[in-house]
Design a protein around this motif. Sequence first.
Motif, PDB file in Angstrom:
ATOM      1  N   VAL A  27       2.453  -3.552   3.756  1.00  0.00           N
ATOM      2  CA  VAL A  27       1.389  -4.409   3.236  1.00  0.00           C
ATOM      3  C   VAL A  27       0.020  -3.873   3.633  1.00  0.00           C
ATOM      4  N   ALA A  28      -1.003  -4.315   2.898  1.00  0.00           N
ATOM      5  CA  ALA A  28      -2.365  -3.854   3.141  1.00  0.00           C
ATOM      6  C   ALA A  28      -2.928  -4.359   4.463  1.00  0.00           C
ATOM      7  N   VAL A  29      -2.577  -5.582   4.827  1.00  0.00           N
ATOM      8  CA  VAL A  29      -3.091  -6.198   6.049  1.00  0.00           C
ATOM      9  C   VAL A  29      -1.908  -6.780   6.820  1.00  0.00           C
ATOM     10  N   THR A  30      -1.869  -6.507   8.113  1.00  0.00           N
ATOM     11  CA  THR A  30      -0.809  -7.050   8.958  1.00  0.00           C
ATOM     12  C   THR A  30      -1.372  -8.223   9.758  1.00  0.00           C
ATOM     13  N   ASP A  31      -0.940  -8.406  10.965  1.00  0.00           N
ATOM     14  CA  ASP A  31      -1.355  -9.551  11.771  1.00  0.00           C
ATOM     15  C   ASP A  31      -2.852  -9.486  12.071  1.00  0.00           C
ATOM     16  N   ILE A  32      -3.572 -10.529  11.644  1.00  0.00           N
ATOM     17  CA  ILE A  32      -4.997 -10.625  11.953  1.00  0.00           C
ATOM     18  C   ILE A  32      -5.277 -11.855  12.808  1.00  0.00           C
ATOM     19  N   GLY A  33      -4.234 -12.372  13.438  1.00  0.00           N
ATOM     20  CA  GLY A  33      -4.393 -13.471  14.371  1.00  0.00           C
ATOM     21  C   GLY A  33      -4.481 -14.846  13.730  1.00  0.00           C
ATOM     22  N   ILE A  34      -4.060 -14.977  12.492  1.00  0.00           N
ATOM     23  CA  ILE A  34      -4.098 -16.265  11.803  1.00  0.00           C
ATOM     24  C   ILE A  34      -2.674 -16.779  11.680  1.00  0.00           C
ATOM     25  N   ASP A  35      -2.438 -17.966  12.249  1.00  0.00           N
ATOM     26  CA  ASP A  35      -1.078 -18.484  12.268  1.00  0.00           C
ATOM     27  C   ASP A  35      -0.880 -19.717  11.400  1.00  0.00           C
ATOM     28  N   LEU A  76       4.765  -3.161  -8.987  1.00  0.00           N
ATOM     29  CA  LEU A  76       5.516  -3.927  -7.998  1.00  0.00           C
ATOM     30  C   LEU A  76       6.442  -2.963  -7.270  1.00  0.00           C
ATOM     31  N   VAL A  77       6.399  -2.973  -5.935  1.00  0.00           N
ATOM     32  CA  VAL A  77       7.315  -2.115  -5.172  1.00  0.00           C
ATOM     33  C   VAL A  77       8.064  -2.875  -4.085  1.00  0.00           C
ATOM     34  N   GLY A  78       7.557  -4.046  -3.684  1.00  0.00           N
ATOM     35  CA  GLY A  78       8.214  -4.782  -2.610  1.00  0.00           C
ATOM     36  C   GLY A  78       8.177  -4.020  -1.304  1.00  0.00           C
ATOM     37  N   GLY A  79       8.847  -4.539  -0.320  1.00  0.00           N
ATOM     38  CA  GLY A  79       8.922  -3.859   0.965  1.00  0.00           C
ATOM     39  C   GLY A  79       7.908  -4.343   1.970  1.00  0.00           C
ATOM     40  N   ALA A  80       7.864  -3.659   3.076  1.00  0.00           N
ATOM     41  CA  ALA A  80       7.087  -4.110   4.232  1.00  0.00           C
ATOM     42  C   ALA A  80       5.688  -3.516   4.327  1.00  0.00           C
ATOM     43  N   THR A 138       0.813  -1.208   0.000  1.00  0.00           N
ATOM     44  CA  THR A 138       0.000   0.000   0.000  1.00  0.00           C
ATOM     45  C   THR A 138       0.849   1.262   0.000  1.00  0.00           C
ATOM     46  N   ALA A 139       2.145   1.089   0.065  1.00  0.00           N
ATOM     47  CA  ALA A 139       3.072   2.217   0.011  1.00  0.00           C
ATOM     48  C   ALA A 139       4.473   1.685  -0.282  1.00  0.00           C
ATOM     49  N   ALA A 140       5.311   2.569  -0.787  1.00  0.00           N
ATOM     50  CA  ALA A 140       6.714   2.225  -1.017  1.00  0.00           C
ATOM     51  C   ALA A 140       7.465   2.268   0.322  1.00  0.00           C
ATOM     52  N   THR A 141       8.713   1.881   0.317  1.00  0.00           N
ATOM     53  CA  THR A 141       9.521   1.864   1.541  1.00  0.00           C
ATOM     54  C   THR A 141       9.579   3.241   2.201  1.00  0.00           C
ATOM     55  N   ASP A 142       9.568   4.315   1.387  1.00  0.00           N
ATOM     56  CA  ASP A 142       9.607   5.676   1.957  1.00  0.00           C
ATOM     57  C   ASP A 142       8.227   6.161   2.396  1.00  0.00           C
ATOM     58  N   LYS A 143       7.213   5.261   2.371  1.00  0.00           N
ATOM     59  CA  LYS A 143       5.829   5.500   2.785  1.00  0.00           C
ATOM     60  C   LYS A 143       5.019   6.297   1.771  1.00  0.00           C
ATOM     61  N   THR A 144       5.588   6.622   0.606  1.00  0.00           N
ATOM     62  CA  THR A 144       4.782   7.291  -0.411  1.00  0.00           C
ATOM     63  C   THR A 144       3.763   6.300  -0.957  1.00  0.00           C
TER      64      THR A 144
END
Length: 183
Positions: A148-156, A142-146, A10-16
């Motif tokens: 993401v649209a959804v983070t931890d939702i408790g599914i392991d 494609l931008v890669g990086g951390a 949802t954003a590049a590494t620089d948060k843009t």
Amino acid sequence: KWAQTLDGRTAATDKTSKWISGSVSREDVHLRRSKLDAILVGTGTVQYDNPDLTARKPDGSRYEHQPLRVVVGKTELSQDLRVFNDEAPTVQLKTHDIKEVLTQLWDRGIRHVLVEGGAKLASEFIAKGIFDEILIYQAPLLVGGANVAVTDIGIDTMQKALELSFTEVKRLGDDVFIRAVPK
């Protein structure tokens, strides 16, 4: 609702993040905004993106109906940010409890809320099962990086994956729009 790249960012590494989706997708979002009661974002989205969160026509003019802009979080925000302009009503609810937020909005007569802001907020709604549908505007980037649209939702494990059904998939310019609901 979120816009993401093909690799789910949802954003590049620089948060843009301006602009992931194309103009046709943005027109669709603005039309949707003009038909709902409120847009909900977190303070982080307001700080990083400084969004207007208004419903605007392709020519830049505003739709007659403007949803309530709801900012959730305890962070003090500058009143100079665009979300606090006079183009639409805004309220900041200084809490992190989304059930409390929804109760306050219900008490104001708000029935149709679009959560637009941030992976943390979206993930909390998803993890608690407090959503009717997910709207994704996916761009062929494609931008890669951390970021993401959804983070931890408790599914392991895959056995616990949240199952959704696609109820709508269509092209919007170069983008793909996806509407999904819980099974």
